[in-house]
Design an enzyme around this catalytic site. Sequence first.
Site, PDB file in Angstrom:
ATOM      1  N   ASN A  10     -10.835   2.717  -6.965  1.00  8.46           N
ATOM      2  CA  ASN A  10     -11.481   1.636  -6.210  1.00  8.46           C
ATOM      3  C   ASN A  10     -12.721   2.225  -5.547  1.00  8.46           C
ATOM      4  O   ASN A  10     -12.602   2.983  -4.584  1.00  8.46           O
ATOM      5  CB  ASN A  10     -10.497   1.096  -5.161  1.00  8.46           C
ATOM      6  CG  ASN A  10     -11.133   0.087  -4.226  1.00  8.46           C
ATOM      7  OD1 ASN A  10     -12.258  -0.370  -4.459  1.00  8.46           O
ATOM      8  ND2 ASN A  10     -10.421  -0.256  -3.173  1.00  8.46           N
ATOM      9  N   LYS A  12     -14.879   0.689  -3.866  1.00  3.55           N
ATOM     10  CA  LYS A  12     -15.259  -0.030  -2.637  1.00  3.55           C
ATOM     11  C   LYS A  12     -16.764  -0.321  -2.673  1.00  3.55           C
ATOM     12  O   LYS A  12     -17.292  -0.606  -3.737  1.00  3.55           O
ATOM     13  CB  LYS A  12     -14.811   0.763  -1.398  1.00  3.55           C
ATOM     14  CG  LYS A  12     -13.329   1.167  -1.490  1.00  3.55           C
ATOM     15  CD  LYS A  12     -12.750   1.716  -0.231  1.00  3.55           C
ATOM     16  CE  LYS A  12     -11.280   2.054  -0.450  1.00  3.55           C
ATOM     17  NZ  LYS A  12     -10.593   2.505   0.771  1.00  3.55           N
ATOM     18  N   HIS A  92      -6.705  -6.280  -0.708  1.00  2.35           N
ATOM     19  CA  HIS A  92      -6.869  -4.939  -0.128  1.00  2.35           C
ATOM     20  C   HIS A  92      -6.876  -5.050   1.398  1.00  2.35           C
ATOM     21  O   HIS A  92      -7.396  -6.006   1.953  1.00  2.35           O
ATOM     22  CB  HIS A  92      -8.167  -4.298  -0.634  1.00  2.35           C
ATOM     23  CG  HIS A  92      -8.241  -2.843  -0.315  1.00  2.35           C
ATOM     24  ND1 HIS A  92      -8.571  -2.386   0.938  1.00  2.35           N
ATOM     25  CD2 HIS A  92      -8.005  -1.745  -1.074  1.00  2.35           C
ATOM     26  CE1 HIS A  92      -8.530  -1.057   0.936  1.00  2.35           C
ATOM     27  NE2 HIS A  92      -8.191  -0.643  -0.273  1.00  2.35           N
ATOM     28  N   GLU A  94      -8.623  -3.717   3.555  1.00  2.00           N
ATOM     29  CA  GLU A  94      -9.963  -3.860   4.152  1.00  2.00           C
ATOM     30  C   GLU A  94     -10.402  -5.331   4.118  1.00  2.00           C
ATOM     31  O   GLU A  94     -11.061  -5.807   5.039  1.00  2.00           O
ATOM     32  CB  GLU A  94     -10.950  -2.936   3.421  1.00  2.00           C
ATOM     33  CG  GLU A  94     -10.687  -1.482   3.797  1.00  2.00           C
ATOM     34  CD  GLU A  94     -11.063  -0.464   2.747  1.00  2.00           C
ATOM     35  OE1 GLU A  94     -11.778  -0.797   1.785  1.00  2.00           O
ATOM     36  OE2 GLU A  94     -10.633   0.697   2.896  1.00  2.00           O
ATOM     37  N   GLU A 162      -0.428   0.612   0.054  1.00  3.33           N
ATOM     38  CA  GLU A 162      -1.441   1.432   0.709  1.00  3.33           C
ATOM     39  C   GLU A 162      -1.267   1.351   2.223  1.00  3.33           C
ATOM     40  O   GLU A 162      -1.731   0.392   2.859  1.00  3.33           O
ATOM     41  CB  GLU A 162      -2.845   0.943   0.348  1.00  3.33           C
ATOM     42  CG  GLU A 162      -3.158   1.000  -1.136  1.00  3.33           C
ATOM     43  CD  GLU A 162      -4.657   1.050  -1.404  1.00  3.33           C
ATOM     44  OE1 GLU A 162      -5.079   1.984  -2.080  1.00  3.33           O
ATOM     45  OE2 GLU A 162      -5.384   0.180  -0.908  1.00  3.33           O
ATOM     46  N   GLY A 168      -8.510   6.692   3.628  1.00 10.05           N
ATOM     47  CA  GLY A 168      -9.749   7.346   4.059  1.00 10.05           C
ATOM     48  C   GLY A 168      -9.570   8.330   5.201  1.00 10.05           C
ATOM     49  O   GLY A 168     -10.548   8.776   5.796  1.00 10.05           O
ATOM     50  N   SER A 207      -5.568   8.225   0.556  1.00  9.52           N
ATOM     51  CA  SER A 207      -5.866   9.664   0.575  1.00  9.52           C
ATOM     52  C   SER A 207      -5.210  10.427  -0.576  1.00  9.52           C
ATOM     53  O   SER A 207      -4.778  11.572  -0.398  1.00  9.52           O
ATOM     54  CB  SER A 207      -5.481  10.281   1.928  1.00  9.52           C
ATOM     55  OG  SER A 207      -6.273   9.731   2.965  1.00  9.52           O
TER      56      SER A 207
END
Length: 248
Positions: A10, A12, A92, A94, A162, A168, A207
Amino acid sequence: MALRKLVAGNWKMNGNRAALDELDGIAAAAASVDIDVAICPPFTLIAPAVAKAGALPIGGQDCHASAKGAHTGCISAAMLNEAGATLVIVGHSERRADQHETDAEVRAKAEAAIAAGLIAIVCVGETESERDAGRALAVVEGQLDGSIPPAGEGKTLVVAYEPVWAIGTGRTPSVADVAEMHAAIRVRLTTILGERGAGVRILYGGSVKPDNAAELLSVPDVDGALVGGASLTAALFVPIVEAAAAIG
Ligand code: 13P
């Protein structure tokens, strides 16, 4: 049952035309292993990525639930399909945070994606405060209940676990925590989908790097990885693909 592993990248909101050169090494590695590999670049890079990537599947990072209409700035699943994408990430964390996407919206997006012939990767995962409060399993089970399309099956649907606090950050859950969560997701998928739940791949994301990929991908019911930062370069992504292929 061991499912065929999938390692998806991904990107992003990262990458540009020059970054597509990374696909050369990624596509070559993907062609030499007996697992599934995919890259999800930003929308504007999908068509050029498809042109460059050969047999490497290319996906989107979101789609709208509607086929068309007055939704400025949005992209439909059919548009992704026409651009050459074969999969799409929906829900996702985010987007759940930044765009306030609800479980019901995520499910509608997944259904639209599947109807358009795409594989839908539905993301779930708890925040750090939810885990600290002992609610990680309940939160993820609730997200699955609300986000999983009831007609989903292994050919059309993938789940990505996730944990938000692992994205991250360089932090990952313990192997025991990953095992507990993936086993719980498998049970819940079987509750929602019946026998079809056994065939839906459950990816771990957050990660994933070359140095922890083998350990994470060896956990039972971890059927692959959804990789963010380490998918941006072939140098970091290919070792993760190879680790997954070695486990099979
Ligand atoms: P990182 O691998 O950068 O932690 O991102 C994970 C992720 O959000 C993939 O969708």
